[in-house]
Scaffold this active site. Structure first.
Site, PDB file in Angstrom:
ATOM      1  N   ARG A   1       0.864  -1.178   0.000  1.00 20.25           N
ATOM      2  CA  ARG A   1       0.000   0.000   0.000  1.00 20.25           C
ATOM      3  C   ARG A   1       0.901   1.228   0.000  1.00 20.25           C
ATOM      4  O   ARG A   1       1.968   1.220   0.642  1.00 20.25           O
ATOM      5  CB  ARG A   1      -0.916   0.029   1.235  1.00 20.25           C
ATOM      6  CG  ARG A   1      -2.091  -0.952   1.181  1.00 20.25           C
ATOM      7  CD  ARG A   1      -3.148  -0.573   0.126  1.00 20.25           C
ATOM      8  NE  ARG A   1      -4.258  -1.509   0.083  1.00 20.25           N
ATOM      9  CZ  ARG A   1      -4.359  -2.566  -0.715  1.00 20.25           C
ATOM     10  NH1 ARG A   1      -3.375  -2.847  -1.562  1.00 20.25           N
ATOM     11  NH2 ARG A   1      -5.425  -3.337  -0.697  1.00 20.25           N
TER      12      ARG A   1
ATOM     13  N   GLU B   1      -3.025   7.486  -4.614  1.00 21.37           N
ATOM     14  CA  GLU B   1      -3.435   6.859  -5.882  1.00 21.37           C
ATOM     15  C   GLU B   1      -4.928   6.990  -6.163  1.00 21.37           C
ATOM     16  O   GLU B   1      -5.354   6.874  -7.313  1.00 21.37           O
ATOM     17  CB  GLU B   1      -3.023   5.384  -5.903  1.00 21.37           C
ATOM     18  CG  GLU B   1      -3.796   4.503  -4.926  1.00 21.37           C
ATOM     19  CD  GLU B   1      -3.410   3.033  -5.024  1.00 21.37           C
ATOM     20  OE1 GLU B   1      -2.206   2.722  -4.960  1.00 21.37           O
ATOM     21  OE2 GLU B   1      -4.320   2.197  -5.167  1.00 21.37           O
TER      22      GLU B   1
ATOM     23  N   HIS C   1      -1.335   0.057  -9.735  1.00 20.90           N
ATOM     24  CA  HIS C   1      -2.016  -0.935  -8.894  1.00 20.90           C
ATOM     25  C   HIS C   1      -2.580  -2.084  -9.742  1.00 20.90           C
ATOM     26  O   HIS C   1      -3.780  -2.338  -9.759  1.00 20.90           O
ATOM     27  CB  HIS C   1      -3.141  -0.262  -8.080  1.00 20.90           C
ATOM     28  CG  HIS C   1      -3.450  -0.994  -6.804  1.00 20.90           C
ATOM     29  ND1 HIS C   1      -3.706  -0.366  -5.622  1.00 20.90           N
ATOM     30  CD2 HIS C   1      -3.517  -2.332  -6.527  1.00 20.90           C
ATOM     31  CE1 HIS C   1      -3.934  -1.255  -4.680  1.00 20.90           C
ATOM     32  NE2 HIS C   1      -3.817  -2.463  -5.215  1.00 20.90           N
TER      33      HIS C   1
HETATM   34  P1  NAI Z   1      -1.215 -11.458   4.533  1.00 12.07           P
HETATM   35  O1  NAI Z   1      -2.147 -10.994   5.599  1.00 12.07           O
HETATM   36  O2  NAI Z   1      -1.256 -12.877   4.094  1.00 12.07           O
HETATM   37  O3  NAI Z   1       0.291 -11.139   4.986  1.00 12.07           O
HETATM   38  C1  NAI Z   1       0.695  -9.926   5.553  1.00 12.07           C
HETATM   39  C2  NAI Z   1       1.888 -10.218   6.439  1.00 12.07           C
HETATM   40  O4  NAI Z   1       2.427  -8.973   6.890  1.00 12.07           O
HETATM   41  C3  NAI Z   1       1.538 -11.051   7.682  1.00 12.07           C
HETATM   42  O5  NAI Z   1       2.393 -12.165   7.783  1.00 12.07           O
HETATM   43  C4  NAI Z   1       1.736 -10.077   8.824  1.00 12.07           C
HETATM   44  O6  NAI Z   1       2.174 -10.709  10.028  1.00 12.07           O
HETATM   45  C5  NAI Z   1       2.820  -9.176   8.243  1.00 12.07           C
HETATM   46  N1  NAI Z   1       2.968  -7.920   8.956  1.00 12.07           N
HETATM   47  C6  NAI Z   1       2.043  -7.234   9.679  1.00 12.07           C
HETATM   48  N2  NAI Z   1       2.593  -6.153  10.236  1.00 12.07           N
HETATM   49  C7  NAI Z   1       3.908  -6.155   9.890  1.00 12.07           C
HETATM   50  C8  NAI Z   1       5.011  -5.305  10.174  1.00 12.07           C
HETATM   51  N3  NAI Z   1       4.859  -4.241  10.980  1.00 12.07           N
HETATM   52  N4  NAI Z   1       6.211  -5.603   9.639  1.00 12.07           N
HETATM   53  C9  NAI Z   1       6.363  -6.685   8.859  1.00 12.07           C
HETATM   54  N5  NAI Z   1       5.352  -7.544   8.558  1.00 12.07           N
HETATM   55  C10 NAI Z   1       4.138  -7.273   9.044  1.00 12.07           C
HETATM   56  O7  NAI Z   1      -1.438 -10.449   3.318  1.00 12.07           O
HETATM   57  P2  NAI Z   1      -1.042 -10.690   1.784  1.00 12.07           P
HETATM   58  O8  NAI Z   1      -2.161 -11.383   1.094  1.00 12.07           O
HETATM   59  O9  NAI Z   1       0.312 -11.261   1.700  1.00 12.07           O
HETATM   60  O10 NAI Z   1      -1.046  -9.178   1.249  1.00 12.07           O
HETATM   61  C11 NAI Z   1      -0.128  -8.221   1.750  1.00 12.07           C
HETATM   62  C12 NAI Z   1      -0.558  -6.846   1.317  1.00 12.07           C
HETATM   63  O11 NAI Z   1      -0.417  -6.728  -0.093  1.00 12.07           O
HETATM   64  C13 NAI Z   1      -2.069  -6.552   1.557  1.00 12.07           C
HETATM   65  O12 NAI Z   1      -2.302  -6.100   2.870  1.00 12.07           O
HETATM   66  C14 NAI Z   1      -2.341  -5.486   0.546  1.00 12.07           C
HETATM   67  O13 NAI Z   1      -2.117  -4.225   1.136  1.00 12.07           O
HETATM   68  C15 NAI Z   1      -1.306  -5.731  -0.555  1.00 12.07           C
HETATM   69  N6  NAI Z   1      -1.919  -6.187  -1.797  1.00 12.07           N
HETATM   70  C16 NAI Z   1      -1.615  -5.528  -2.951  1.00 12.07           C
HETATM   71  C17 NAI Z   1      -2.168  -5.908  -4.155  1.00 12.07           C
HETATM   72  C18 NAI Z   1      -1.816  -5.240  -5.446  1.00 12.07           C
HETATM   73  O14 NAI Z   1      -2.527  -5.429  -6.435  1.00 12.07           O
HETATM   74  N7  NAI Z   1      -0.744  -4.484  -5.511  1.00 12.07           N
HETATM   75  C19 NAI Z   1      -3.145  -7.003  -4.205  1.00 12.07           C
HETATM   76  C20 NAI Z   1      -3.340  -7.691  -2.952  1.00 12.07           C
HETATM   77  C21 NAI Z   1      -2.764  -7.263  -1.783  1.00 12.07           C
END
Ligand code: NAI
Length: 336
Positions: free
Chosen positions: A234, A263, A295
């Site tokens: 994000r 964005e 995005h």
């Molecule tokens: P997820 O929930 O499976 O993994 C997120 C990880 O980040 C978790 O393991 C969590 O413990 C960790 N985390 C939380 N706080 C943290 C911190 N302070 N420092 C380091 N790690 C931390 O989520 P997923 O599916 O892997 O997605 C991650 C992010 O990607 C989403 O939250 C979303 O913002 C973004 N995203 C972007 C997309 C795009 O099209 N560019 C599409 C889908 C998601």
């Protein structure tokens, strides 16, 4: 169920209409974002389906609740645009698509790395202009380089799987260690160590109060000179102004972005005949070593099919049983 689908693009109409064939919800598509100005457009819809740049703050949520909405169905994984606490207090159920195709975003992230590393964005234009000189296109091998992954959830682990194949050394930071990553040979380290040792840093954490502007001046000052920074999570996870300073001083060697803090005013629309008013974004566009996509990490056939299917399932379960499948609960905020 009667569903208002906000911020609907042609591909949303296509994939949702196809997935709805055998489900039969009444889908009404709205081009506009959901925000303060448009919150009354979805009056009388028990379910409202939204995307990443719709605004669901307390004012919008109060209006929705008053108008009779009971379900907010996010057609994305991130939920930083929803005031989850307010939704809960108003008795609104918020559901999302926690995992659709983490590989789509992971592959896009690695794509940004490869394009920046080998200057493919410049090479493409050069060759089309009949310029076959190689000066300025010098890259480096990924093999043996240290990659720092911030956030090793679904997308982070998929990135680790791909980059392991390139022969990279993988280090990571996450408050919750992922056993799958450990079995891939990923070493968990404190953030400071990740900053100091990584040749490439790739961000896959959610946006929350702890990660807001995680990559600020202090963080950048701890990084290797010439580091490549990739953000497909994000926009607000990085302090864009600090990153611009890092690019100007060459502390940051290259930057790949699929997300940008502001964005909402830019992405998912054709503004090619307008003057971009956002000077920070405009400055980013001037750097030869910055690559920005709008995005599109999630934008694959596989992910869009899966998003439409899970969103409609979430709505069906709510309509049938009154229960919330894939609910965004207040305690998820704390877990992340
Ligand atoms: P997820 O929930 O499976 O993994 C997120 C990880 O980040 C978790 O393991 C969590 O413990 C960790 N985390 C939380 N706080 C943290 C911190 N302070 N420092 C380091 N790690 C931390 O989520 P997923 O599916 O892997 O997605 C991650 C992010 O990607 C989403 O939250 C979303 O913002 C973004 N995203 C972007 C997309 C795009 O099209 N560019 C599409 C889908 C998601």
């Amino acid at each position: 169920m009667r569903v208002a689908v906000c911020s609907a693009q042609s591909y949303d109409r296509q994939f949702f209409t196809a997935a709805n064939q055998n489900v039969g919800h009444e889908l009404i598509f709205f081009d506009s974002h959901l925000c303060h100005e448009t919150r009354r457009m979805v009056g009388d819809f028990p379910a409202v389906c939204v995307f990443v740049n719709d605004t669901l703050d307390v004012t919008v949520l109060e209006t929705l609740a008053m108008q009779g909405t009971r379900l907010i169905a996010l057609r994305c994984a991130g939920f930083n645009n929803v005031d989850v606490q307010a939704a809960s207090s108003l008795g609104l159920c918020v559901v999302r698509v926690p995992a659709y195709s983490p590989h789509s975003v992971a592959e896009h992230s690695v794509g940004l790395i490869l394009v920046l590393n080998r200057h493919l964005h410049h090479a493409y234009n050069r060759v089309r202009n009949g310029n076959f000189a190689l000066q300025g296109l010098l890259g480096f091998e990924l093999r043996g380089k240290t990659i720092g992954i911030v956030g090793t959830g679904r997308i982070g682990v998929a990135v680790a799987q791909i980059l392991r194949g390139f022969g990279c050394r993988l280090i990571a930071h996450d408050p919750r260690e992922n056993p799958e990553c450990i079995s891939l040979g990923v070493e968990y380290v404190p953030l400071e160590e990740l900053y100091a040792e990584s040749d490439i840093i790739t961000l896959h954490c959610p946006l929350n109060p702890q990660t807001h502007r995680l990559i600020d001046r202090a963080a950048i000052s701890q990084m290797k000179r010439g580091v490549m920074l990739i953000n497909t999570s994000r926009g607000a996870v990085i302090d864009t102004q600090a990153v611009i300073e890092g690019l100007k001083s060459a502390k940051i060697g290259s930057l790949g972005l699929d997300v940008y803090e502001q964005e909402g005013d830019l992405f998912f629309q054709d503004l090619s005949d307008r003057v971009i008013q956002d000077d920070v974004f405009g400055r980013l566009l001037t750097f030869p070593n910055v690559l920005i996509t709008g995005h599109q990490g999630f934008f694959t056939v596989e992910a869009l099919s899966s998003i439409a299917q899970t969103t409609l399932e979430n709505i069906t379960v709510f309509e049938r049983d009154g229960t919330c499948q894939n609910e965004v609960k207040v305690d998820l905020l704390r877990a992340d």
